[in-house]
Design an enzyme around this catalytic site. Structure first.
Site, PDB file in Angstrom:
ATOM      1  N   LYS A 187       0.848  -1.197   0.000  1.00  9.83           N
ATOM      2  CA  LYS A 187       0.000   0.000   0.000  1.00  9.83           C
ATOM      3  C   LYS A 187       0.883   1.246   0.000  1.00  9.83           C
ATOM      4  O   LYS A 187       1.477   1.611   1.004  1.00  9.83           O
ATOM      5  CB  LYS A 187      -0.924   0.042   1.223  1.00  9.83           C
ATOM      6  CG  LYS A 187      -2.032   1.063   1.001  1.00  9.83           C
ATOM      7  CD  LYS A 187      -2.672   1.580   2.244  1.00  9.83           C
ATOM      8  CE  LYS A 187      -1.969   2.733   2.868  1.00  9.83           C
ATOM      9  NZ  LYS A 187      -1.879   3.954   2.039  1.00  9.83           N
ATOM     10  N   GLU A 263      10.544   1.785  10.001  1.00 15.66           N
ATOM     11  CA  GLU A 263      11.450   2.897   9.731  1.00 15.66           C
ATOM     12  C   GLU A 263      10.640   4.165   9.923  1.00 15.66           C
ATOM     13  O   GLU A 263       9.760   4.469   9.111  1.00 15.66           O
ATOM     14  CB  GLU A 263      12.021   2.781   8.311  1.00 15.66           C
ATOM     15  CG  GLU A 263      12.884   1.529   8.164  1.00 15.66           C
ATOM     16  CD  GLU A 263      13.509   1.353   6.796  1.00 15.66           C
ATOM     17  OE1 GLU A 263      13.086   2.026   5.846  1.00 15.66           O
ATOM     18  OE2 GLU A 263      14.429   0.534   6.689  1.00 15.66           O
ATOM     19  N   GLU A 399       9.628  16.468  15.065  1.00 12.85           N
ATOM     20  CA  GLU A 399       9.934  16.384  13.634  1.00 12.85           C
ATOM     21  C   GLU A 399       8.978  17.290  12.866  1.00 12.85           C
ATOM     22  O   GLU A 399       7.767  17.220  13.043  1.00 12.85           O
ATOM     23  CB  GLU A 399       9.755  14.937  13.144  1.00 12.85           C
ATOM     24  CG  GLU A 399      10.109  14.776  11.677  1.00 12.85           C
ATOM     25  CD  GLU A 399       9.779  13.384  11.133  1.00 12.85           C
ATOM     26  OE1 GLU A 399       8.648  12.904  11.363  1.00 12.85           O
ATOM     27  OE2 GLU A 399      10.643  12.793  10.477  1.00 12.85           O
TER      28      GLU A 399
HETATM   29  P1  NAD Z   1       2.388   8.429   7.562  1.00 10.66           P
HETATM   30  O1  NAD Z   1       2.770   7.641   8.765  1.00 10.66           O
HETATM   31  O2  NAD Z   1       1.338   9.455   7.692  1.00 10.66           O
HETATM   32  O3  NAD Z   1       1.895   7.457   6.390  1.00 10.66           O
HETATM   33  C1  NAD Z   1       2.693   6.406   5.908  1.00 10.66           C
HETATM   34  C2  NAD Z   1       1.805   5.313   5.353  1.00 10.66           C
HETATM   35  O4  NAD Z   1       1.056   4.735   6.417  1.00 10.66           O
HETATM   36  C3  NAD Z   1       0.792   5.786   4.323  1.00 10.66           C
HETATM   37  O5  NAD Z   1       0.692   4.813   3.314  1.00 10.66           O
HETATM   38  C4  NAD Z   1      -0.497   5.873   5.125  1.00 10.66           C
HETATM   39  O6  NAD Z   1      -1.663   5.707   4.354  1.00 10.66           O
HETATM   40  C5  NAD Z   1      -0.320   4.710   6.075  1.00 10.66           C
HETATM   41  N1  NAD Z   1      -1.079   4.803   7.330  1.00 10.66           N
HETATM   42  C6  NAD Z   1      -1.379   5.922   8.027  1.00 10.66           C
HETATM   43  N2  NAD Z   1      -2.059   5.580   9.149  1.00 10.66           N
HETATM   44  C7  NAD Z   1      -2.187   4.232   9.150  1.00 10.66           C
HETATM   45  C8  NAD Z   1      -2.798   3.295  10.027  1.00 10.66           C
HETATM   46  N3  NAD Z   1      -3.404   3.662  11.165  1.00 10.66           N
HETATM   47  N4  NAD Z   1      -2.734   1.963   9.707  1.00 10.66           N
HETATM   48  C9  NAD Z   1      -2.097   1.570   8.595  1.00 10.66           C
HETATM   49  N5  NAD Z   1      -1.528   2.419   7.699  1.00 10.66           N
HETATM   50  C10 NAD Z   1      -1.550   3.734   7.985  1.00 10.66           C
HETATM   51  O7  NAD Z   1       3.754   9.050   7.012  1.00 10.66           O
HETATM   52  P2  NAD Z   1       3.942  10.041   5.799  1.00 10.66           P
HETATM   53  O8  NAD Z   1       3.396  11.375   6.191  1.00 10.66           O
HETATM   54  O9  NAD Z   1       3.449   9.380   4.561  1.00 10.66           O
HETATM   55  O10 NAD Z   1       5.545  10.110   5.699  1.00 10.66           O
HETATM   56  C11 NAD Z   1       6.327  10.988   6.447  1.00 10.66           C
HETATM   57  C12 NAD Z   1       6.912  10.288   7.663  1.00 10.66           C
HETATM   58  O11 NAD Z   1       7.655   9.152   7.256  1.00 10.66           O
HETATM   59  C13 NAD Z   1       7.896  11.155   8.428  1.00 10.66           C
HETATM   60  O12 NAD Z   1       7.678  10.986   9.802  1.00 10.66           O
HETATM   61  C14 NAD Z   1       9.249  10.579   8.036  1.00 10.66           C
HETATM   62  O13 NAD Z   1      10.294  10.796   8.979  1.00 10.66           O
HETATM   63  C15 NAD Z   1       8.923   9.137   7.916  1.00 10.66           C
HETATM   64  N6  NAD Z   1       9.912   8.447   7.081  1.00 10.66           N
HETATM   65  C16 NAD Z   1      10.806   7.603   7.682  1.00 10.66           C
HETATM   66  C17 NAD Z   1      11.783   6.979   6.914  1.00 10.66           C
HETATM   67  C18 NAD Z   1      12.805   6.052   7.533  1.00 10.66           C
HETATM   68  O14 NAD Z   1      13.444   5.334   6.786  1.00 10.66           O
HETATM   69  N7  NAD Z   1      12.983   6.055   8.835  1.00 10.66           N
HETATM   70  C19 NAD Z   1      11.820   7.199   5.538  1.00 10.66           C
HETATM   71  C20 NAD Z   1      10.888   8.065   4.973  1.00 10.66           C
HETATM   72  C21 NAD Z   1       9.926   8.677   5.756  1.00 10.66           C
END
Ligand code: NAD
Length: 495
Positions: A187, A263, A399
């Site tokens: 997803k 991650e 962050e």
């Molecule tokens: P997010 O957590 O909002 O969403 C990530 C994914 O999770 C999306 O596909 C979203 O639809 C899904 N999601 C959201 N809530 C969910 C739930 N309750 N159950 C299942 N799936 C769910 O993150 P974002 O805004 O897309 O990305 C930014 C974040 O990602 C930042 O915090 C960034 O630091 C982090 N990030 C971390 C790494 C790493 O390698 N550590 C790499 C890239 C981004």
């Protein structure tokens, strides 16, 4: 074989799910918005509970069928074919990434798409090179026993990804999961469904057995993402995204005790010593703070600079920020794209407001650029440099995930390490110094999953990647990935 859905190249594409080797449309659609000007460039078909069930079932069938019976060498060859076909369709992947994120095409061309391809190549090779363990054990009767391990897949793995580096991060998980023989249900973020849909086309074209790779579009809470994490037929979850989402997924996965690889977020520090190559440090910190409009988990949001060079460094970093050129993705001079969405810009702007309230001096930026053209409908924001915040300020602790960093002075090594480590996150850190002993001495004291010295973002894909504290659970990369996506069985034979 032609795909059974509109290509992402058409002006308003319909992005379908891919389940059991077929492209599946649904009636629930959501808009895929281009953050350059806020226009809708595609619509994606949201997967509801029935389609989630079908995808998981397709994964199970693949494991019991053609995919499950494929020898490792054949899986490796297939992953190589995925990489080769992605290379043939390179420009389309660039276009998909650019349309979804608005990032400079030069960035997608040099980072996102090449790394997406490399992920399949690296894990195809690693699969062929990976050996098993074998131990001889003595027994009382003197005949001994032979112990060896078989590497088996975990089963059906849910791969849930964010929007910031869509193809890079998704393939970083899909490639090793499939190399290890798992079926995947992927997803992508609801903000960036396009390149994942192209990847489904590629999987289809190169003959990946039906059900080995499934793609579902949708949202997180109450939608496709949450349905996957709660699904009894999902054997493991690999997730990249916000730490708060990690918490929610952990809770959802608890009932069925699913293995998790997380991650998550970061609040990464860079430490700049007076002995550093000044120009290289300014350039490196600017890149680490503003690359991808600050939307990389590894971006630097806290900069600690030795007091002797503090004023000069702040001035030079601010000049670098002002020199960034926000432009259309395909203009060669463009060096800054927009944020991913209007919502995300609201979040980052709320920190710009909070920073002022918390006492920040805004050295540069802090607002929204005006263009007088369609870009004013997009999600643009000014790169920003702050000084003067207390270390306890929320803007120094939380962050933000935008093009903003806070710069503070320090006087000695102990103080610098104390400041850098004073965080609930622990993903990455960077040291800028020409003193080799100091670099080694401090690298070991930094609380982070990766420490860079005089560079940023560079990494061999075979090394472990991940964070501590709120930045994640587990490590991916090289054998660390293959080990996470495998369930070893030990065989002990009495000789
Ligand atoms: P997010 O957590 O909002 O969403 C990530 C994914 O999770 C999306 O596909 C979203 O639809 C899904 N999601 C959201 N809530 C969910 C739930 N309750 N159950 C299942 N799936 C769910 O993150 P974002 O805004 O897309 O990305 C930014 C974040 O990602 C930042 O915090 C960034 O630091 C982090 N990030 C971390 C790494 C790493 O390698 N550590 C790499 C890239 C981004």
């Amino acid at each position: 074989m032609p795909p059974a859905h509109d290509s992402v190249r058409t002006p308003l594409a319909r992005l379908c799910n891919y389940v059991g080797g077929e492209f599946v449309a649904t009636s629930a659609r959501f808009a895929d918005i281009n953050p350059v000007d806020g226009s809708v460039h595609a619509e994606a078909c949201e997967a509801g509970p029935d389609l989630v069930d079908r995808a998981v079932e397709a994964g199970r069938e693949a494991l019991g069928g053609g995919w499950g019976r494929l020898p490792a060498e054949d899986r490796s060859r297939l992953l190589r074919r995925v990489a080769a076909r992605m290379t043939e369709r390179f420009d389309e992947f660039v276009a998909a990434e650019v349309a979804d994120t608005g990032k400079p095409a030069s960035l997608a061309r040099t980072l996102d798409v090449p790394r997406g391809i490399a992920n399949f190549e690296v894990f195809a090779d690693l699969l062929r090179a990976a050996g098993g363990e074998c131990f001889e054990t003595s027994t009382a009767d003197g005949r001994g026993a032979l112990n060896y391990t078989l590497r088996k897949p975990l089963g059906v793995v849910a791969v849930i990804c964010p929007w910031n580096l869509p193809l890079l991060l998704l393939s970083w998980k899909v490639a090793p999961a499939m190399a290890a023989g798992n079926a995947v249900v992927v997803k992508p973020s609801e903000e960036t469904p396009a390149s994942a849909t192209l990847l489904a086309e590629v999987m289809h074209e190169v003959g990946v057995p039906p059900g080995a790779f499934n793609l579902l579009h949708g949202f997180g809470p109450g939608s496709t993402g949450e349905l996957l994490t709660r699904h009894d037929g999902i054997d493991a979850i690999t997730f990249t995204g916000e730490s708060g989402t990690g918490r929610a997924i952990m809770r959802a996965a608890a009932d069925s005790v699913k293995p998790l690889s997380f991650e998550l977020g970061g609040k990464n520090a860079a430490i700049v010593f007076a002995d550093a190559d000044f120009a290289a440090a300014v350039e490196g910190v600017a890149r680490s703070a503003f690359a991808n409009c600050g939307q990389v988990c590894l971006c630097t949001e806290r900069v600690y600079v030795e007091r002797r060079i503090f004023d000069r460094f702040v001035a030079a970093l601010a000049a670098r920020a002002r020199a960034l050129l926000p432009g259309l993705p395909n203009d060669p001079g463009t060096s800054l794209g927009p944020l991913i969405s209007a919502n995300h810009r609201e979040k980052v702007l709320s920190y710009y407001t909070l920073g002022r309230k918390e006492g920040a001096s805004v050295v540069t930026g802090g607002g929204v650029p005006q263009f007088g053209d369609p870009r004013d409908g997009g999600s643009w924001i000014e790169p920003t440099v702050w000084t003067g915040l207390a270390e306890t300020a929320r803007c120094v602790k939380e962050e933000i995930f935008g093009p903003v960093c806070h710069v503070a002075p320090f006087d000695d090594e102990d103080e610098a390490i104390g400041l850098a480590n004073d965080s609930r996150y622990g993903l990455a850190a960077a040291l800028w110094t020409t003193d080799l002993s100091r670099a080694h001495r401090l690298a070991g004291r930094l609380a982070a999953g990766i420490v860079w010295v005089n560079t940023w973002f560079l990494r061999d894909l075979r090394t472990p990647f991940g964070g501590i504290r709120l930045s994640g659970i587990g490590r991916e990369g090289g054998m660390h990935s293959l080990n996470f996506y495998s369930a070893p069985t030990t065989v002990c034979i009495k000789l």
